[in-house]
Design a protein around this motif. Structure first.
Motif, PDB file in Angstrom:
ATOM      1  N   SER A 105     -47.040  39.737   7.960  1.00  0.00           N
ATOM      2  CA  SER A 105     -46.907  39.913   6.516  1.00  0.00           C
ATOM      3  C   SER A 105     -45.454  39.721   6.107  1.00  0.00           C
ATOM      4  N   ARG A 106     -45.256  39.295   4.904  1.00  0.00           N
ATOM      5  CA  ARG A 106     -43.900  39.104   4.388  1.00  0.00           C
ATOM      6  C   ARG A 106     -43.298  40.466   4.089  1.00  0.00           C
ATOM      7  N   GLN A 107     -42.071  40.646   4.520  1.00  0.00           N
ATOM      8  CA  GLN A 107     -41.378  41.898   4.293  1.00  0.00           C
ATOM      9  C   GLN A 107     -40.271  41.698   3.272  1.00  0.00           C
ATOM     10  N   SER A 108     -39.969  42.762   2.571  1.00  0.00           N
ATOM     11  CA  SER A 108     -38.879  42.690   1.594  1.00  0.00           C
ATOM     12  C   SER A 108     -37.545  42.701   2.332  1.00  0.00           C
ATOM     13  N   LEU A 109     -36.488  42.321   1.626  1.00  0.00           N
ATOM     14  CA  LEU A 109     -35.156  42.344   2.232  1.00  0.00           C
ATOM     15  C   LEU A 109     -34.767  43.752   2.661  1.00  0.00           C
ATOM     16  N   GLY A 110     -35.183  44.739   1.887  1.00  0.00           N
ATOM     17  CA  GLY A 110     -34.889  46.128   2.240  1.00  0.00           C
ATOM     18  C   GLY A 110     -35.525  46.518   3.559  1.00  0.00           C
ATOM     19  N   ALA A 111     -36.744  46.092   3.784  1.00  0.00           N
ATOM     20  CA  ALA A 111     -37.423  46.408   5.035  1.00  0.00           C
ATOM     21  C   ALA A 111     -36.798  45.667   6.219  1.00  0.00           C
ATOM     22  N   ILE A 112     -36.346  44.463   5.981  1.00  0.00           N
ATOM     23  CA  ILE A 112     -35.750  43.668   7.052  1.00  0.00           C
ATOM     24  C   ILE A 112     -34.401  44.232   7.478  1.00  0.00           C
TER      25      ILE A 112
END
Length: 63
Positions: free
Chosen positions: A7-14
């Protein structure tokens, strides 16, 4: 052969884990340079974070 779809993750999660590691390391280095006693303990704990992050990441990747 099955394909795993990530799934695509947000920049914050990355960047959350690297940011925590960087902040912990910076705080630990400043504590080590500025005093003794409890600051020594803080520096050891803070500088252990990057070391402990490696096995944590390896275990998380296996699951």
């Amino acid at each position: 052969m099955t394909q795993h779809r990530r799934s695509r993750q947000s920049l914050g999660a990355i960047f959350a884990a690297p940011l925590v590691i960087a902040v912990a390391s910076a705080v630990a280095l400043v504590a080590a340079l500025t005093g003794d006693g409890w600051r020594d303990i803080l520096s050891w704990v803070g500088l252990a974070v990057p070391i402990l992050a490696v096995p944590w990441a390896m275990l998380a990747r296996r699951t």
